[in-house]
Write a protein that holds these residues in place. Structure first.
Motif, PDB file in Angstrom:
ATOM      1  N   CYS A   1       0.855  -1.192   0.000  1.00 36.67           N
ATOM      2  CA  CYS A   1       0.000   0.000   0.000  1.00 36.67           C
ATOM      3  C   CYS A   1       0.888   1.238   0.000  1.00 36.67           C
ATOM      4  O   CYS A   1       1.685   1.433   0.926  1.00 36.67           O
ATOM      5  CB  CYS A   1      -0.902   0.016   1.222  1.00 36.67           C
TER       6      CYS A   1
ATOM      7  N   CYS B   1      -6.992  -1.067  -3.686  1.00 39.78           N
ATOM      8  CA  CYS B   1      -5.845  -1.976  -3.556  1.00 39.78           C
ATOM      9  C   CYS B   1      -6.193  -3.376  -4.066  1.00 39.78           C
ATOM     10  O   CYS B   1      -5.357  -4.042  -4.673  1.00 39.78           O
ATOM     11  CB  CYS B   1      -5.366  -2.030  -2.105  1.00 39.78           C
TER      12      CYS B   1
ATOM     13  N   HIS C   1      -8.107  -1.803   6.845  1.00 39.89           N
ATOM     14  CA  HIS C   1      -7.813  -1.762   5.407  1.00 39.89           C
ATOM     15  C   HIS C   1      -7.485  -3.142   4.818  1.00 39.89           C
ATOM     16  O   HIS C   1      -8.113  -3.576   3.848  1.00 39.89           O
ATOM     17  CB  HIS C   1      -6.669  -0.771   5.152  1.00 39.89           C
TER      18      HIS C   1
ATOM     19  N   GLU D   1      -9.546  -5.692   2.291  1.00 39.21           N
ATOM     20  CA  GLU D   1      -9.000  -6.189   1.019  1.00 39.21           C
ATOM     21  C   GLU D   1      -9.210  -7.692   0.900  1.00 39.21           C
ATOM     22  O   GLU D   1      -9.611  -8.196  -0.158  1.00 39.21           O
ATOM     23  CB  GLU D   1      -7.495  -5.896   0.934  1.00 39.21           C
TER      24      GLU D   1
HETATM   25 ZN   LIG Z   1      -3.916  -0.612   0.415  1.00 41.62          ZN
END
Ligand SMILES: [Zn+2]
Length: 502
Positions: free
Chosen positions: A35, A230, A255, A259
């Motif tokens: 990231c 992402c 986060h 994902e």
């Molecule tokens: Zn990310």
């Protein structure tokens, strides 16, 4: 035999919590995603440590002979001020405050980010995709998740249905959470009435009238959620399952958890084999944060221009300093630690300059014990780096090697104790571990010492002419130095320091 077979990497996988032998999905190839920064401000040191960690990891994979595709994104839309689904877009807010176009903000801070990465000798990734460049893909996966019954639309926004996903998968698998606790503890947010459950997260958000960044979509004008970018960019460039995903520890939840849920929901399989998280920075034992006034920018660390810093440090000194800790430990900044790092790096750096010029002449008195010791040091460099990228232990071995180099410099006859082959192996290992594996570039310290001495002579002269009240000459010294890129700074009590402008 490839080096990665001789020295197989073992790494701590955040997903399993165990140290595992690294086995890439496609033999000889590594696909890794990290990231990248949200480019609404100057990159701070904490982020720099994260990118340095993955620079080391990607370098070492290559060093051992893997072909690496390293994808690190630029977040230029979708990351909201509250880090959740509330508040203004970070880029949009900065654009509004500075009365600039969002893309002007993106350009300015992306350039700053690249400059800092170059200063630290952090190599660019193979691909650096941006969120705004992948809006269509983000809409497509959102559509797919709706079709699969894992997402729902409300008032022009689309949310991921965490509870539904959790019926067949484990939401919280990476961070060791479970949905029951999360549903208890989640914050109450304004848009909660839109969401079925407060743990649901946005895949697409309807743009309020004042929102600058917006795209037409099947659900009206809006913009993508933060987590989906992402998933889209990693899948597009690395495939539905890839080897390694990294980021700072603060990204683990929500986060990275999101994902995993999005990708597993859409593709029916877990996206990543190994997860790696780097730890945070502290300053004098405290968490580095803007509100505590103890955070500084890389440029302030280089110039020493910050109230907490005694002086400036070169980028390679700071890089060395960071590598003295394992990436999974916290790293504490203090003047003492930086000063010690400066001395330490100087020793390794001087040995690097020395070994480059050192040539083997004869091997008249080869001593097998000495050779065994030398080859043991070479082997230890690989063993330590292959053990979860342990830069701290590798540096300890390089210090032993630097002592050996110094011995040879002062007593050249001792070189004859090793055969030319053993000496060459030692020499190339030291140079390549310093420059390629650890990315510690040689710095011209002797020239710097000379320059430092010269400028200090001028500073002394300037102090004298100021005491004599010859201000015209004092100004001339200052201005002439400025003209060649050296800025004198007048401090408290008549003290002067200088800074070299880049
Ligand atoms: Zn990310």
């Amino acid at each position: 035999m490839k080096l990665y077979e001789k020295y197989p990497i073992h790494l701590s996988n955040s997903l399993t919590g165990a140290k595992e032998k690294f086995e890439s999905i496609h033999p000889g190839f590594v696909g890794m995603y990290v990231c990248g920064p949200t480019v609404n401000n100057y990159v701070h040191l904490g982020n720099t440590r994260t990118f340095l960690t993955f620079d080391i990891i990607s370098r070492y994979f290559r060093f051992l002979g893997y072909k690496v595709r390293y994808v690190r994104n630029i977040t230029d839309v979708g990351h909201l001020v509250g880090d959740a689904d509330e508040g203004e877009d970070k880029i949009g807010k900065k654009a509004r405050l500075e009365q600039l176009e969002p893309m002007e903000i993106v350009k300015r801070y992306t350039e700053d980010f690249h400059t800092v990465m170059r200063q630290f000798n952090i190599l660019p990734p193979s691909i650096e995709p941006s969120a705004t460049g992948h809006i269509v893909e983000q809409m497509n996966i959102t559509k797919k998740l709706i079709e699969l019954g894992l997402a729902y639309e409300v008032n022009g926004s689309v949310y991921f249905d965490v509870k539904k996903y959790n019926q067949s998968h484990h939401y919280g698998i990476l961070s060791g959470r479970n949905i029951e606790d999360l549903m208890e503890s989640g914050r109450d947010l304004d848009s909660q009435d839109e969401k079925r459950e407060k743990i649901d997260f946005a895949l697409w958000k309807k743009a309020a009238p004042e929102h600058i960044m917006r795209w037409p979509s099947p659900w009206g004008e809006g913009f993508p959620g933060w987590h989906i970018e992402c998933t889209v960019m990693s899948t597009k460039y690395l495939g539905e399952t890839f080897d390694l995903h990294g980021g700072g520890m603060d990204l683990k939840f929500p986060h990275h958890e999101c994902e995993i849920a999005q990708a597993t929901g859409a593709n029916g399989k877990s996206p990543v084999k190994y997860w790696i998280h780097s730890n945070m920075l502290t300053v004098n034992g405290q968490k580095m944060s803007k509100s505590l006034g103890n955070s500084f920018l890389p440029s302030e660390l280089f110039s020493g221009n910050h109230k907490l810093l005694e002086k400036g440090y070169s980028p390679m000194t700071v890089r060395f300093f960071m590598l003295q800790s394992h990436y999974s430990s916290t790293l504490d900044f203090s003047n003492e630690a930086l000063n010690a790092a400066e001395k330490g790096f100087k020793k390794l750096n001087n040995a690097l300059a020395s070994i480059k010029t050192l040539e083997h002449t004869s091997s008249t008195s080869v001593n097998s014990e000495v050779e065994k010791n030398i080859l043991g040091l070479v082997d230890s460099c690989y063993q330590n780096m292959s053990d979860d990228f342990n830069t701290a232990k590798t540096l300890a071995v390089l210090f032993e090697m630097a002592s050996q180099i110094n011995t040879w410099i002062s007593q050249k006859e001792l070189l004859a104790q090793a055969s030319p082959e053993v000496f060459e192996k030692f020499k190339t290992t030291y140079i390549s571990f310093m420059e390629d594996a650890l990315g510690l570039k040689e710095e011209a310290t002797s020239n710097n010492d000379l320059l430092d001495g010269t400028i200090n002579v001028l500073i002394g002269l300037r102090k004298k002419v100021r005491t004599d009240k010859n201000f015209a000459l004092s100004d001339k010294i200052r201005d002439d130095l400025k003209a060649i890129g050296i800025q004198l700074k007048d401090g408290k009590d008549g003290e002067m320091s200088y800074e070299i402008e880049n």
